[in-house]
Write a protein that holds these residues in place. Sequence first.
Motif, short mmCIF file in Angstrom:
data_model
loop_
_atom_site.label_atom_id
_atom_site.label_comp_id
_atom_site.label_asym_id
_atom_site.label_seq_id
_atom_site.Cartn_x
_atom_site.Cartn_y
_atom_site.Cartn_z
N GLY A 147 8.65 25.83 25.25
CA GLY A 147 8.74 27.16 24.65
C GLY A 147 8.98 27.05 23.16
O GLY A 147 9.17 25.95 22.62
N LEU A 148 8.97 28.17 22.47
CA LEU A 148 9.20 28.20 21.02
C LEU A 148 10.69 28.36 20.73
O LEU A 148 11.36 29.17 21.37
N THR A 149 11.17 27.63 19.73
CA THR A 149 12.55 27.78 19.29
C THR A 149 12.66 28.99 18.36
O THR A 149 11.65 29.56 17.93
N ASP A 150 13.90 29.35 18.03
CA ASP A 150 14.12 30.43 17.06
C ASP A 150 13.43 30.10 15.74
O ASP A 150 12.81 30.97 15.13
N GLU A 151 13.51 28.84 15.32
CA GLU A 151 12.88 28.41 14.07
C GLU A 151 11.36 28.60 14.13
O GLU A 151 10.73 29.07 13.18
N GLY A 152 10.77 28.26 15.26
CA GLY A 152 9.33 28.43 15.43
C GLY A 152 8.93 29.89 15.40
O GLY A 152 7.94 30.26 14.77
N ARG A 153 9.69 30.72 16.10
CA ARG A 153 9.39 32.15 16.11
C ARG A 153 9.55 32.76 14.72
O ARG A 153 8.75 33.59 14.30
N ALA B 126 4.44 39.52 23.24
CA ALA B 126 5.74 39.79 22.62
C ALA B 126 6.88 39.09 23.35
O ALA B 126 7.94 38.85 22.77
N LEU B 127 6.67 38.71 24.62
CA LEU B 127 7.70 37.96 25.35
C LEU B 127 8.05 36.65 24.65
O LEU B 127 9.18 36.19 24.72
N LEU B 128 7.08 36.06 23.97
CA LEU B 128 7.34 34.80 23.27
C LEU B 128 8.23 34.99 22.04
O LEU B 128 8.71 34.02 21.48
N ASN B 129 8.46 36.23 21.64
CA ASN B 129 9.36 36.52 20.53
C ASN B 129 10.82 36.51 20.98
O ASN B 129 11.73 36.51 20.15
N GLU B 130 11.06 36.50 22.29
CA GLU B 130 12.41 36.55 22.82
C GLU B 130 13.02 35.16 22.88
O GLU B 130 12.32 34.16 23.02
N SER B 131 14.35 35.09 22.80
CA SER B 131 15.03 33.79 22.87
C SER B 131 15.38 33.37 24.29
O SER B 131 15.68 32.21 24.52
N MET C 29 2.18 22.33 13.87
CA MET C 29 3.48 22.96 13.85
C MET C 29 4.54 21.87 14.08
O MET C 29 4.37 20.99 14.91
N ASP C 30 5.61 21.94 13.36
CA ASP C 30 6.69 20.97 13.40
C ASP C 30 7.35 20.91 14.79
O ASP C 30 7.45 21.93 15.47
N LYS C 31 7.81 19.74 15.17
CA LYS C 31 8.45 19.57 16.48
C LYS C 31 9.72 20.40 16.62
O LYS C 31 10.18 20.67 17.72
N ASN C 32 10.32 20.82 15.50
CA ASN C 32 11.51 21.68 15.55
C ASN C 32 11.16 23.09 16.01
O ASN C 32 12.04 23.90 16.25
N TYR C 33 9.88 23.39 16.12
CA TYR C 33 9.44 24.75 16.43
C TYR C 33 9.30 25.01 17.92
O TYR C 33 9.02 26.12 18.32
N TYR C 34 9.45 23.98 18.75
CA TYR C 34 9.39 24.22 20.19
C TYR C 34 10.49 23.44 20.89
O TYR C 34 10.98 22.43 20.38
N TRP C 35 10.88 23.93 22.04
CA TRP C 35 11.86 23.24 22.86
C TRP C 35 11.16 22.71 24.11
O TRP C 35 10.12 23.21 24.51
N THR C 36 11.74 21.66 24.68
CA THR C 36 11.24 21.10 25.93
C THR C 36 12.43 20.84 26.85
O THR C 36 13.51 20.46 26.38
N GLU C 37 12.22 21.08 28.12
CA GLU C 37 13.23 20.75 29.14
C GLU C 37 12.51 20.08 30.29
O GLU C 37 11.58 20.64 30.86
N GLU C 38 12.95 18.85 30.62
CA GLU C 38 12.32 18.09 31.70
C GLU C 38 13.21 18.10 32.94
O GLU C 38 14.41 17.85 32.85
N ASP C 39 12.61 18.41 34.10
CA ASP C 39 13.38 18.37 35.33
C ASP C 39 13.29 16.98 35.95
O ASP C 39 12.63 16.08 35.42
#
Length: 98
Positions: A19-25, A81-86, A1-11
């Motif tokens: 998580g999955l981006t809108d594009e990934g979903r 289905a929670l993974l379908n949410e933004s 799956m393309d890297k545009n399909y998930y988001w990452t946030e580092e603390d």
Amino acid sequence: MDKNYYWTEEDKSGVVTIGLTDEGRNELGNITFVSLPKVNDQLTTSDTLLNVEADKAVSDIESPVAGTVVAVNKQAEDNPALLNESAKDKSWIAKIQK
């Protein structure tokens, strides 16, 4: 799956939330089943982070970061289905300590 399909946030402590981006979903369609990693799993960037079954595809999604899984979204495992949410606070997949 393309890297545009998930988001990452580092603390600040090096824990990366994924998580999955809108594009990934949109690419996957409605998610109906997920298989998440286990806490304490060691992952490399070539390892599967997530197995997803959805309306449009069945996919293995590789981990975007290497490290130790420190948390998984158990609610998403019980209710994919929670993974379908933004909303990131509901639709995150896993947290990995780099």
